[in-house]
Design an enzyme around this catalytic site. Structure first.
Site, PDB file in Angstrom:
ATOM      1  N   ILE A  25       0.859  -1.190   0.000  1.00  0.00           N
ATOM      2  CA  ILE A  25       0.000   0.000   0.000  1.00  0.00           C
ATOM      3  C   ILE A  25       0.892   1.235   0.000  1.00  0.00           C
ATOM      4  O   ILE A  25       1.573   1.530   0.988  1.00  0.00           O
ATOM      5  CB  ILE A  25      -0.924   0.023   1.234  1.00  0.00           C
ATOM      6  CG1 ILE A  25      -1.800  -1.232   1.268  1.00  0.00           C
ATOM      7  CG2 ILE A  25      -1.827   1.260   1.183  1.00  0.00           C
ATOM      8  CD1 ILE A  25      -2.698  -1.315   2.490  1.00  0.00           C
ATOM      9  N   HIS A  26       0.894   1.961  -1.109  1.00  0.00           N
ATOM     10  CA  HIS A  26       1.687   3.190  -1.234  1.00  0.00           C
ATOM     11  C   HIS A  26       0.848   4.180  -2.032  1.00  0.00           C
ATOM     12  O   HIS A  26      -0.358   3.981  -2.224  1.00  0.00           O
ATOM     13  CB  HIS A  26       3.031   2.901  -1.922  1.00  0.00           C
ATOM     14  CG  HIS A  26       2.874   2.340  -3.305  1.00  0.00           C
ATOM     15  ND1 HIS A  26       3.063   3.086  -4.445  1.00  0.00           N
ATOM     16  CD2 HIS A  26       2.504   1.100  -3.719  1.00  0.00           C
ATOM     17  CE1 HIS A  26       2.846   2.327  -5.504  1.00  0.00           C
ATOM     18  NE2 HIS A  26       2.491   1.123  -5.101  1.00  0.00           N
ATOM     19  N   GLY A  27       1.446   5.256  -2.477  1.00  0.00           N
ATOM     20  CA  GLY A  27       0.688   6.334  -3.106  1.00  0.00           C
ATOM     21  C   GLY A  27      -0.193   5.906  -4.257  1.00  0.00           C
ATOM     22  O   GLY A  27      -1.374   6.256  -4.319  1.00  0.00           O
ATOM     23  N   ALA A  67      -2.996   3.586  -2.820  1.00  0.00           N
ATOM     24  CA  ALA A  67      -3.882   4.247  -1.861  1.00  0.00           C
ATOM     25  C   ALA A  67      -4.772   5.297  -2.510  1.00  0.00           C
ATOM     26  O   ALA A  67      -5.843   5.616  -1.990  1.00  0.00           O
ATOM     27  CB  ALA A  67      -3.061   4.887  -0.745  1.00  0.00           C
TER      28      ALA A  67
END
Length: 294
Positions: A148-150, A153
C-alpha cells in the site's frame, strides 16, 4: 482528458506536480506556475495567459489559497475567459483525484476526507465502504513490492472503487511493524485484511468477501501460485512493481524478475491466468508474458 494549471506562492505548485508525477507518471496535461516575490499581479497574469495558451484547450485552474495573488490573478484570467473554472485548496490528494478524472466537487470531498490523524495509537473509525451485491468475489490482483503506497492508496483505490484491500504474504503476517504501517497507509473508508496465502484462499473460497470489490496485493508471484494451488481463481494479474535484485533482470521499467519468478509466472500463465503490466490506471495494459520473453 482535462487540462489543469496549478498556481501557487513560491515553488509549492511545481513541487506538488513533481510529487503527483512520482505516483502517477508523466502528466503532460498539468502545468505549474510559481508566483515569486519579485513578480507583481500583472506579471503573474501574463504568465498564466501564456501557459494557458500552450494547452490544446483551456485548463481548469487550481490555486493554493483563496484571496492570495495567484487566486486573484487567476480570477482576472477567468473574467476574460468565463468558461475557465478556478478552485483553491491545491494539495496532492486533490491533484491526484483530478488526474483520475474525478469531478472537482468529488475530488474536493476526497481531499477533505484525507485530512485526518494517523497512527496506530489513534482511534480512527473508518467509514464503512458500500458493498456491491454480486454473487461471487472476483478479486483484482496486483503484484507490487511496495504494497500500500501512493499509487495504490489513491489511484487504484479510486479507479477500482475498492471496498477492501487484502495484503497477502506469510512473512507480512509475522511482521508487526509492517502490519502497523499497512494499517496506517490503508485509505479512508477501505477495509484491510492481512493474511497468509492459505488464509486468504480460505476466506475468498468461503465467500467471506461476497459482494465486495477487493484488491489482492502481494510482493511476488510465488504467493499467487500458492493461492491458485489452494483453489483461488486468478483470471487476471497485474504485475506492477518488483524491485531489482542481484540475481534479477529488468523486463519493464518497474519490474525485475529472478529465475524463480519466471518459473512462477510461467506456471500461472499455463493455468490460464492472464498476466499484464500496468503501473497506473491511465496507462495501457501490456502483455506481461511478451515482456518476459524479450
Amino acid at each position: 482528458m482535462n487540462n489543469f494549471l496549478i498556481v501557487s506562492h513560491g515553488e509549492y505548485a511545481k513541487a506538488t506536480l513533481a510529487s503527483c508525477e512520482m505516483i502517477a507518471g508523466k502528466l503532460p496535461n498539468i502545468k505549474a506556475i510559481a508566483f515569486k516575490q519579485t513578480m507583481n499581479q500583472d506579471e503573474l497574469l501574463n504568465e498564466i495567459e501564456k501557459v494557458a495558451e500552450s494547452f490544446d484547450k483551456k485548463p481548469t485552474i487550481i490555486v493554493d489559497i483563496a484571496g492570495g495573488t495567484p487566486a486573484n490573478a487567476s480570477l482576472r484570467y477567468h473574467q476574460k475567459h468565463p468558461e475557465v473554472k478556478v478552485y483553491s485548496g491545491l494539495c496532492l490528494p486533490l491533484l491526484l483525484a483530478a488526474v483520475m478524472g474525478t469531478p472537482m466537487e468529488e475530488g474536493i470531498k476526497q481531499a477533505q476526507e484525507n485530512i485526518a490523524p494517523v497512527g496506530e495509537n489513534l482511534d480512527i473509525k473508518k467509514t464503512p465502504a458500500k458493498e456491491k451485491n454480486t454473487e461471487e468475489t472476483k478479486p483484482n490482483v496486483r503484484i507490487d513490492e511496495r504494497l500500500i503506497h501512493g499509487q495504490v492508496a489513491t489511484m487504484w483505490t479510486n479507479a477500482l472503487r475498492l471496498t477492501r484491500i487484502m495484503v497477502v504474504g506469510d512473512d507480512i503476517v509475522k511482521n508487526d511493524i509492517q502490519k502497523t504501517a499497512l494499517k496506517t497507509a490503508c485509505p479512508h473508508g477501505v477495509h484491510l485484511s492481512i493474511l497468509t496465502a492459505k488464509g486468504a484462499a480460505r476466506r475468498i473460497n468461503s465467500g467471506k468477501y461476497q459482494g465486495q470489490t477487493v484488491l489482492v496485493l502481494v510482493k511476488n508471484p510465488s504467493v499467487l501460485r500458492q493461492m491458485f494451488d489452494n483453489g483461488v481463481k486468478l483470471p487476471e494479474i497485474n504485475v506492477g512493481n518488483m524491485s531489482t535484485k542481484s540475481d534479477s533482470r529488468q523486463v519493464a521499467k518497474s519490474v525485475a524478475v529472478t529465475a524463480e519468478d519466471v518459473d512462477d509466472f510461467n506456471y500461472l500463465n499455463k493455468q490460464g491466468c492472464h498476466l499484464y503490466h500496468q503501473m497506473v490506471p491511465a496507462e495501457d495494459k501490456e502483455d506481461f508474458m511478451k515482456l518476459l520473453e524479450k
